[in-house]
Every structure is written in C-alpha cells, then in structure tokens.
Design a protein around this motif. Structure first.
Motif, mmCIF file in Angstrom:
data_model
loop_
_atom_site.group_PDB
_atom_site.id
_atom_site.type_symbol
_atom_site.label_atom_id
_atom_site.label_comp_id
_atom_site.label_asym_id
_atom_site.label_seq_id
_atom_site.Cartn_x
_atom_site.Cartn_y
_atom_site.Cartn_z
ATOM 1 N N UNK A 126 0.848 -1.194 0.000
ATOM 2 C CA UNK A 126 0.000 0.000 0.000
ATOM 3 C C UNK A 126 0.884 1.244 0.000
ATOM 4 N N UNK A 127 0.431 2.265 -0.679
ATOM 5 C CA UNK A 127 1.192 3.509 -0.768
ATOM 6 C C UNK A 127 1.102 4.266 0.548
ATOM 7 N N UNK A 128 2.231 4.700 1.097
ATOM 8 C CA UNK A 128 2.177 5.449 2.348
ATOM 9 C C UNK A 128 1.694 6.871 2.118
ATOM 10 N N UNK A 129 1.384 7.544 3.198
ATOM 11 C CA UNK A 129 0.974 8.950 3.153
ATOM 12 C C UNK A 129 2.067 9.780 3.811
ATOM 13 N N UNK A 130 2.565 10.774 3.082
ATOM 14 C CA UNK A 130 3.636 11.641 3.563
ATOM 15 C C UNK A 130 3.106 13.068 3.642
ATOM 16 N N UNK A 131 3.326 13.720 4.774
ATOM 17 C CA UNK A 131 2.871 15.102 4.976
ATOM 18 C C UNK A 131 4.069 15.923 5.456
ATOM 19 N N UNK A 132 4.536 16.836 4.597
ATOM 20 C CA UNK A 132 5.680 17.679 4.905
ATOM 21 C C UNK A 132 5.188 18.956 5.573
ATOM 22 N N UNK A 133 5.760 19.272 6.745
ATOM 23 C CA UNK A 133 5.375 20.469 7.479
ATOM 24 C C UNK A 133 6.431 21.555 7.291
ATOM 25 N N UNK A 134 6.099 22.756 7.711
ATOM 26 C CA UNK A 134 7.028 23.870 7.634
ATOM 27 C C UNK A 134 6.730 24.769 6.450
ATOM 28 N N UNK A 135 6.819 26.085 6.686
ATOM 29 C CA UNK A 135 6.565 27.057 5.625
ATOM 30 C C UNK A 135 7.564 28.190 5.769
ATOM 31 N N UNK A 136 8.119 28.659 4.676
ATOM 32 C CA UNK A 136 7.881 28.150 3.313
ATOM 33 C C UNK A 136 8.711 26.908 3.008
ATOM 34 N N UNK A 137 8.187 26.099 2.128
ATOM 35 C CA UNK A 137 8.840 24.843 1.796
ATOM 36 C C UNK A 137 10.101 25.066 0.959
ATOM 37 N N UNK A 138 10.064 26.020 0.061
ATOM 38 C CA UNK A 138 11.180 26.213 -0.862
ATOM 39 C C UNK A 138 12.454 26.630 -0.138
ATOM 40 N N UNK A 139 12.328 27.348 0.962
ATOM 41 C CA UNK A 139 13.533 27.683 1.717
ATOM 42 C C UNK A 139 14.151 26.449 2.361
ATOM 43 N N UNK A 140 13.311 25.492 2.762
ATOM 44 C CA UNK A 140 13.832 24.222 3.273
ATOM 45 C C UNK A 140 14.506 23.426 2.165
ATOM 46 N N UNK A 141 13.952 23.544 0.965
ATOM 47 C CA UNK A 141 14.547 22.850 -0.178
ATOM 48 C C UNK A 141 15.962 23.347 -0.426
ATOM 49 N N UNK A 142 16.124 24.653 -0.380
ATOM 50 C CA UNK A 142 17.447 25.223 -0.630
ATOM 51 C C UNK A 142 18.450 24.777 0.430
ATOM 52 N N UNK A 143 17.995 24.637 1.674
ATOM 53 C CA UNK A 143 18.881 24.193 2.737
ATOM 54 C C UNK A 143 19.011 22.689 2.851
ATOM 55 N N UNK A 144 18.205 21.910 2.094
ATOM 56 C CA UNK A 144 18.214 20.447 2.110
ATOM 57 C C UNK A 144 17.975 19.901 3.521
ATOM 58 N N UNK A 145 17.134 20.594 4.269
ATOM 59 C CA UNK A 145 16.745 20.128 5.596
ATOM 60 C C UNK A 145 15.269 20.429 5.799
ATOM 61 N N UNK A 146 14.559 19.431 6.259
ATOM 62 C CA UNK A 146 13.136 19.573 6.518
ATOM 63 C C UNK A 146 12.906 19.551 8.021
ATOM 64 N N UNK A 147 12.011 20.419 8.468
ATOM 65 C CA UNK A 147 11.739 20.498 9.905
ATOM 66 C C UNK A 147 11.015 19.261 10.418
ATOM 67 N N UNK A 148 9.949 18.877 9.724
ATOM 68 C CA UNK A 148 9.138 17.761 10.217
ATOM 69 C C UNK A 148 8.387 17.126 9.065
ATOM 70 N N UNK A 149 8.340 15.792 9.064
ATOM 71 C CA UNK A 149 7.594 15.032 8.071
ATOM 72 C C UNK A 149 6.823 13.938 8.804
ATOM 73 N N UNK A 150 5.517 13.882 8.594
ATOM 74 C CA UNK A 150 4.673 12.827 9.168
ATOM 75 C C UNK A 150 4.419 11.757 8.117
ATOM 76 N N UNK A 151 4.613 10.499 8.513
ATOM 77 C CA UNK A 151 4.449 9.371 7.600
ATOM 78 C C UNK A 151 3.472 8.380 8.218
ATOM 79 N N UNK A 152 2.510 7.933 7.427
ATOM 80 C CA UNK A 152 1.568 6.896 7.841
ATOM 81 C C UNK A 152 1.628 5.775 6.823
ATOM 82 N N UNK A 153 1.995 4.580 7.293
ATOM 83 C CA UNK A 153 2.144 3.422 6.410
ATOM 84 C C UNK A 153 1.139 2.355 6.833
#
Length: 419
Positions: A126-153
């Motif tokens: 089954x495909x998991x559900x991924x929810x990326x938190x934090x705003x703005x997202x693009x600034x996290x992309x540039x830093x290659x670090x995400x604050x929080x990600x919730x995963x439900x499998x």
C-alpha cells in the motif's frame, strides 16, 4: 499783460493697464433707469430677458458661483494617490499568491515523490501517506533540511502477521539529493511514532485457527475460537502474555490453553500433570454414571480404579451385581471422581479405553502429537520490525481494545537511497 501760463499738469506716473471691471461699470445704465426688458428697477428678469449687458440669459442656468479650483486640485491629488496605492497592493497580493501557489505545488510534488520512494524501498503493498510540514517549503529545499515530516504506512508485513498501521513523525531530516525532483533518500535525525497490531487483522490472518483475539487486561490477550484437529473443530481458549524482545520484536507467551471436545472431553497441554492432560467433560461423566454398561467397562480396568482412588473391594462388590453397581455409580461423588480422572495416565496401557469412554482414539492421537510448542506457534501473534539500518526500537508495548500498540522511536535512521 499777458495771462499767466497754466501750471503744468502733474505727471500721472507710469500708466497702468485698464481695469476691465471699470470698463463694464461705465457700460451700465445710470442709477434709477430701467434696463430695457426688465420689470422695473431692481425687478427680476424673466427667462430669456437680456442681461444688463444686453446678452439674453439661459433659462437653464442656475445661480452662478465662482469655481473653487483649490478643492478640485486636492481631490484629484488624493484620488491619484489612492489609485497608485491600490495598484501596488493588488500587485503585491498577486505576487504573494503566486509564490504561495508555487511553494505549495513544490511541496505536493515532493510529497508524492517521497511516497513513491518509500513504497519502493520498503517493498510496501500500500502507498504510504507523507505530509511535509514547515513554511515556506522552498527555503527548506534550498537548505536540504526539513523540519518535520509525518508518515503513515498501512499494512506493513511483519513475519506471520501484518501491522495494521505504522505512524511516525520524523524531525530534523537531512535530504540526500535535490528537492523536489531528484531525491535519493534522507537521514532522519529523530523519529517518534507508534505501531498497531490490530486484533481484527490477527483474527483474519491466523485463519487456520479461527481464533478471535481480545484484550484481557494486565498486558495480555485472550484467545477464543475453534481449532481444527483430525477433522474435529475443537473449542480453544488461551492467554497470550505480551513481551518485548530487545526492542525489535513483540513476543507472546501462550499459556492456560484449553481445547474442548464439546460434550466429550477437555485437553490441556503442558507438563503439570495436576492441571494438564485429557479429562472427561461433565456431560460425558454424567452419561457414564447413568449407562451401567459403560461404567462396568471402565471399572474392569485396574489402572482406572487406581486413578479414581476408590477401594478395590468396593469396586469388586459393584461388579458382582447390578444393584451394587447402581449404588456405586449413583453416589454423589462418582461423577467428581470421573472428572478428576486423567485419561492420558491409563490410555497407553489400555488402547480401547477411549472407545469405552466415548472418545475417538484418532482425535486423541492427533492431540498428543500436537505438542504445546506447536500449539503456541499456531496461536502466536508475535511480530518483528523489518531489518533497517539506524537505531529503530520498540518501546512501551500495551494492549488496547483494538489491538497491541507499541511506541516506535529512532535516531539517525536512513531512508531510501541514503541507506
């Protein structure tokens, strides 16, 4: 004598430009004269009457007042300022909306790619559900670090059973690869979540036993249902106590097992002879006490008499006459003596004894060949976490009304290509 010369006229000085209003005043009629077309001195003029200057008046003209050029200029300047501010506000709102939509689109794309990568790397059905938190997202992309990600499998395979759900909240995630399109994996700095082993899934997946699992309190699970043995559906009851093995697996210790041959006998596996073995059911013991022929067959076996713990002399007298046998089997304690009889103690030397008691010998053979470890394995609901790199552990395992739940903790856990 000559006339004196007139005094010279005084110099009027520099000539000023003529005043137009003086010119208009000279054109006005003398005071007291009627203006042609008027109703008398100072009288009102009718529409169409000529003005004092001889110009006909417009009947639609209102009373005239001089224009206020200063007020109009302020209003125009204020209107121009408001228009510019409004245009600037609208432009900023449009830019902000565009950036917000772009940020949200990039976030959704990254979530979709992360779900796809997780499904492939963990071999999930089954495909998991991924929810990326934090705003703005693009600034996290540039830093290659995400604050929080919730995963439900949902439905993760774990040995013989599957976990109904795995939920985890990952924090301080270092992305390996380029977001949002070229993500190879990630390293989770800290993870916290839980796993659920559903009782409904256990009852469905352990279908060979047709056993229902329920919470019995005190960190244990009650098992009740049926178990097919030698063509018979035996009623099974047991307790499974939950344990934690090294933080990687949930283990179960099955004890207190009881298999009932309805209305015939009860089998309790185990080494404790006082509580294990094969014993008659109350219904079967009552039928033997009433059926004198079957009671005689049992009492003719010396091993049964010794197991019942009754005097041999009393048995001998009961076997000599029907009246004495009726008195012996009709005693209030005879049924209780039969219920304490462990048939496994006497069946080895008397193979035909089971038939005399109304029990199918093939069923007993199957029960004896079904050792306690095998029974426990058939009813086991243990599971183990998939082998993954990083420090991933199970903590605080509890039994809840809907299943077995364990807290999932981890640190420095690589995911996907980061492994």
């Amino acid at each position: 004598m000559s006339d004196p010369e007139p005094d010279p006229e005084p110099d009027p000085g520099p000539r000023l430009a003529p005043n137009p209003y003086d010119e208009l005043a000279r054109l006005a009629p003398p005071e007291g004269e009627d203006v042609p077309g008027s109703r008398g001195p100072g009288g009102p003029r009718e529409p169409g009457d000529p003005s004092p200057l001889g110009v006909p008046s417009d009947p639609d003209d209102d009373d005239w007042s001089p224009p206020d050029h200063r007020r109009k200029g302020r209003r125009g300047r204020r209107s121009g300022s408001l228009s510019a501010a409004l245009k600037l506000t609208v432009a900023l709102a449009v830019c902000a909306a565009f950036l917000l939509l772009a940020d949200r689109a990039a976030e959704l794309y990254a979530q979709d790619k992360a779900e796809e990568r997780l499904q492939e790397s963990l071999g999930l059905t089954a495909r998991p559900a991924v929810d990326i938190h934090g705003f703005p997202f693009l600034t996290q992309v540039l830093g290659k670090r995400l604050d929080r990600v919730d995963v439900t499998v949902p439905h993760v395979a774990a040995d013989r059973v599957s976990l109904a759900e795995v939920r985890a909240s990952a924090r301080d995630i270092r992305v390996v690869g380029d977001l949002p399109s070229s993500v190879k994996g990630a390293v989770v700095g800290r993870m916290d979540g839980d796993v659920l082993l559903s009782f409904d899934d256990l009852s469905r997946e352990l279908s060979a036993s047709q056993v229902k699992f329920t919470d019995s309190g005190a960190g244990s699970v009650r098992l009740a249902g049926s178990l097919p043995v030698a063509g018979y559906d035996l009623r099974v009851r047991a307790e499974a106590h939950i344990g934690n093995e090294g933080g990687r697996a949930v283990t179960t210790t099955v004890d207190g097992m009881r298999l009932d041959i309805p209305g015939v006998a009860t089998y309790r596996p185990g080494r404790d002879r006082a509580h294990s073995g094969l014993r008659l059911a109350p219904e079967a013991a009552g039928r033997i006490a009433e059926e004198k022929g079957r009671a005689r067959e049992l009492l003719e076996v010396p091993a049964v008499v010794r197991a019942l713990g009754v005097p041999q002399a009393d048995v001998d007298r009961a076997l000599r006459s029907e009246a004495a046998l009726s008195r012996f089997t009709g005693r209030p304690g005879f049924v209780q003596e039969l219920l304490r009889l462990n048939l496994l103690d006497v069946v080895a030397d008397n193979p035909g004894l089971l038939k005399r008691a109304g029990i199918d010998p093939t069923l007993v053979d199957a029960l004896l060949n079904l050792r306690p470890p095998e029974l426990s394995d058939r009813l086991s609901l243990s599971f183990e976490l998939p082998k993954t790199p990083g420090d991933l552990r199970l903590r605080h395992i509890t039994v809840e009304p809907d299943g077995i739940r364990a807290r999932l903790v981890g640190s420095s856990v690589p995911v996907g290509g980061a492994a």
